[in-house]
Design a protein around this motif. Structure first.
Motif, PDB file in Angstrom:
ATOM      1  N   GLN A   3       0.827  -1.195   0.000  1.00  0.00           N
ATOM      2  CA  GLN A   3       0.000   0.000   0.000  1.00  0.00           C
ATOM      3  C   GLN A   3       0.868   1.255   0.000  1.00  0.00           C
ATOM      4  O   GLN A   3       0.575   2.226  -0.707  1.00  0.00           O
ATOM      5  CB  GLN A   3      -0.926  -0.001   1.216  1.00  0.00           C
ATOM      6  N   ARG A   4       1.949   1.247   0.792  1.00  0.00           N
ATOM      7  CA  ARG A   4       2.849   2.410   0.829  1.00  0.00           C
ATOM      8  C   ARG A   4       3.547   2.592  -0.512  1.00  0.00           C
ATOM      9  O   ARG A   4       3.749   3.730  -0.968  1.00  0.00           O
ATOM     10  CB  ARG A   4       3.877   2.241   1.953  1.00  0.00           C
ATOM     11  N   LEU A   5       3.901   1.476  -1.145  1.00  0.00           N
ATOM     12  CA  LEU A   5       4.553   1.559  -2.443  1.00  0.00           C
ATOM     13  C   LEU A   5       3.604   2.147  -3.487  1.00  0.00           C
ATOM     14  O   LEU A   5       4.002   3.003  -4.283  1.00  0.00           O
ATOM     15  CB  LEU A   5       5.025   0.173  -2.882  1.00  0.00           C
ATOM     16  N   ARG A   6       2.331   1.683  -3.472  1.00  0.00           N
ATOM     17  CA  ARG A   6       1.358   2.224  -4.419  1.00  0.00           C
ATOM     18  C   ARG A   6       1.141   3.715  -4.207  1.00  0.00           C
ATOM     19  O   ARG A   6       1.021   4.483  -5.163  1.00  0.00           O
ATOM     20  CB  ARG A   6       0.032   1.480  -4.285  1.00  0.00           C
ATOM     21  N   ALA A   7       1.110   4.122  -2.945  1.00  0.00           N
ATOM     22  CA  ALA A   7       0.925   5.547  -2.641  1.00  0.00           C
ATOM     23  C   ALA A   7       2.119   6.365  -3.126  1.00  0.00           C
ATOM     24  O   ALA A   7       1.952   7.460  -3.676  1.00  0.00           O
ATOM     25  CB  ALA A   7       0.720   5.743  -1.138  1.00  0.00           C
ATOM     26  N   ALA A   8       3.330   5.833  -2.935  1.00  0.00           N
ATOM     27  CA  ALA A   8       4.526   6.546  -3.381  1.00  0.00           C
ATOM     28  C   ALA A   8       4.557   6.671  -4.903  1.00  0.00           C
ATOM     29  O   ALA A   8       4.901   7.729  -5.449  1.00  0.00           O
ATOM     30  CB  ALA A   8       5.780   5.828  -2.887  1.00  0.00           C
ATOM     31  N   LEU A   9       4.190   5.577  -5.593  1.00  0.00           N
ATOM     32  CA  LEU A   9       4.150   5.622  -7.060  1.00  0.00           C
ATOM     33  C   LEU A   9       3.085   6.592  -7.546  1.00  0.00           C
ATOM     34  O   LEU A   9       3.297   7.329  -8.523  1.00  0.00           O
ATOM     35  CB  LEU A   9       3.885   4.223  -7.613  1.00  0.00           C
ATOM     36  N   ASP A  10       1.953   6.608  -6.880  1.00  0.00           N
ATOM     37  CA  ASP A  10       0.874   7.532  -7.264  1.00  0.00           C
ATOM     38  C   ASP A  10       1.341   8.983  -7.153  1.00  0.00           C
ATOM     39  O   ASP A  10       1.075   9.801  -8.042  1.00  0.00           O
ATOM     40  CB  ASP A  10      -0.344   7.287  -6.370  1.00  0.00           C
ATOM     41  N   ARG A  11       2.042   9.296  -6.077  1.00  0.00           N
ATOM     42  CA  ARG A  11       2.551  10.660  -5.909  1.00  0.00           C
ATOM     43  C   ARG A  11       3.584  10.990  -6.981  1.00  0.00           C
ATOM     44  O   ARG A  11       3.593  12.105  -7.528  1.00  0.00           O
ATOM     45  CB  ARG A  11       3.167  10.816  -4.522  1.00  0.00           C
ATOM     46  N   ALA A  12       4.448  10.030  -7.285  1.00  0.00           N
ATOM     47  CA  ALA A  12       5.480  10.263  -8.298  1.00  0.00           C
ATOM     48  C   ALA A  12       4.856  10.504  -9.669  1.00  0.00           C
ATOM     49  O   ALA A  12       5.251  11.419 -10.403  1.00  0.00           O
ATOM     50  CB  ALA A  12       6.441   9.079  -8.348  1.00  0.00           C
TER      51      ALA A  12
END
Length: 402
Positions: A3-12
């Motif tokens: 979930q944290r990885l998806r959130a980081a990718l979404d922000r990027a």
């Protein structure tokens, strides 16, 4: 971790998309003012205000080339089979249409299509509700990293028009989105045309089997539709329900409670139990269900504003009202804008449902009328009004002062 990885990718992707948008907006591209592309919910599904504006434009304005963009192959295939133009968002045809479009119509943001390729097009945000609870800059945006905050600010600054349902909502949108009030257009929402009239091909994008099952229930029984909002804490309001007592009450009134959870809150198996309580798939379009319901049960979801156009009872179940008010906050006094009984406990909810489904007279009609007059656009032909607003805004680019 995922979930944290998806959130980081979404922000990027948001930051990169805004940078590309800025570059594309400065390229010597020729955009076609009669080519409009539409999308919703980050490319998922065929729904909300973009859906109904798209259907209206395609049916009534042949001078406009209306193109739906989606990441869902089934949506694209279904639209094409009905004679509409639709492309996968990342296909060559989809990318080309996005790059050449003079107008981009979205509900949640420019990532409903391809953000990077929308630079230079007139951007129309159709939005997706009537903000009762705090949104965007009044909610979670301030806690984001600086590059993400700058990207959000840019993504709102490039919007040329935002359609809203009523003048009373102007301060909320200005505060929540940090936009110039001149960008706002009080048009009403195209999706609400379907509540009070028939729209050709509005069955596209729906879960047909589930909708037919609800229609069959509505033909024989009274229906209460439950549409709760999503809680950032991850908790579910359904976990607080006394389902056994609720099921008994519904059986006594020969009624059913249909629960449609928020897209971000899938129901866990076993959360709902009872012959008279039914969970609905996430894919079912809430607006297709509203006309079938005899009453609406919600908490902080702005869907009740739309339901007021049907002038039917609305009940509110808000067991965590104090906490929600403190953590998320509202633009309006909750008790002032909720035209129905507000239950804080299970016994209060059961009593309110018993009165609503029983023989007692409806005691909230005047309250519904008051709130409806303040927050709802009751004029007909909302989609046509949005179309004329967008069309009349050609060659005018309104920007918020830096």
């Amino acid at each position: 971790m995922q979930q944290r990885l998806r959130a980081a990718l979404d922000r990027a992707f948001l930051v990169i998309g805004c940078l590309c948008h800025w570059v594309v907006a400065r390229l010597p591209l020729t955009r076609d003012p009669d080519l409009w592309v539409f999308g919703t919910r980050s490319g998922q599904g065929f729904a909300d205000n973009a859906k109904y504006l798209y259907l209206h434009v395609a049916a009534n304005h042949p001078e406009i080339r209306a193109v739906w963009l989606s990441t869902d192959p089934e949506v694209v295939e279904t639209l094409r089979a009905r004679g509409y133009e639709a492309h996968h968002t990342r296909s060559l045809r989809g990318l080309r249409a996005n790059l050449r479009a003079g107008v981009v119509c979205v509900t949640h943001g420019l990532r409903d299509v391809t953000l990077a390729l929308s630079g230079g097009a007139r951007a129309v945000l159709l939005w997706h509700g009537t903000p009762l609870k705090h949104i965007s800059w009044d909610s979670h945006f301030p806690g984001e990293p600086l590059p993400v905050r700058l990207a959000h600010s840019y993504a709102h600054d490039v919007l040329d028009r935002i359609t809203i349902p009523a003048e009373a909502m102007i301060p909320a949108f200005v505060s929540g989105l940090h936009i110039d009030p001149e960008v706002l257009a009080v048009t009403g929402y195209p999706r609400n045309d379907a509540l009070v009239g028939s729209i050709a091909d509005d069955d596209i994008g729906l879960d047909g089997a589930s909708l037919r099952a609800v229609e069959a229930l509505a033909a024989e029984h009274r229906l209460v539709l439950s549409l709760p909002t999503f809680r950032d804490s991850g908790e579910s309001v359904f976990e607080t329900l006394d389902t056994a007592a609720l099921d008994e009450l519904l059986e006594r009134h020969d009624a059913y409670l249909l629960v449609k959870p928020h897209p971000n809150e899938p129901l866990e198996p076993g959360t709902l139990a009872g012959d008279r309580i039914r969970g609905l798939p996430e894919r079912v379009d809430s607006h297709a269900l509203l006309p079938l319901a005899d009453a609406l049960l919600t908490d902080y979801s702005s869907v009740f504003f739309d339901y007021l156009l049907l002038d039917r009872p609305v009940l509110f179940y808000a067991p965590d009202l104090d906490r929600y008010r403190a953590e998320r906050g509202f633009y309006f006094d909750y008790d002032e804008v909720t035209p129905g009984p507000v239950a804080r406990t299970n016994p209060e909810l059961l009593a309110a449902l018993d009165r609503t489904l029983g023989a007692e007279a409806d005691g909230f009609a005047a309250e519904r009328a008051r709130v409806r007059e303040r927050f709802c656009d009751t004029r007909p032909d909302r989609a046509e009004r949005v179309f004329r607003t967008v069309r009349g805004h050609e060659n005018k680019r309104v920007r918020r002062s830096p």
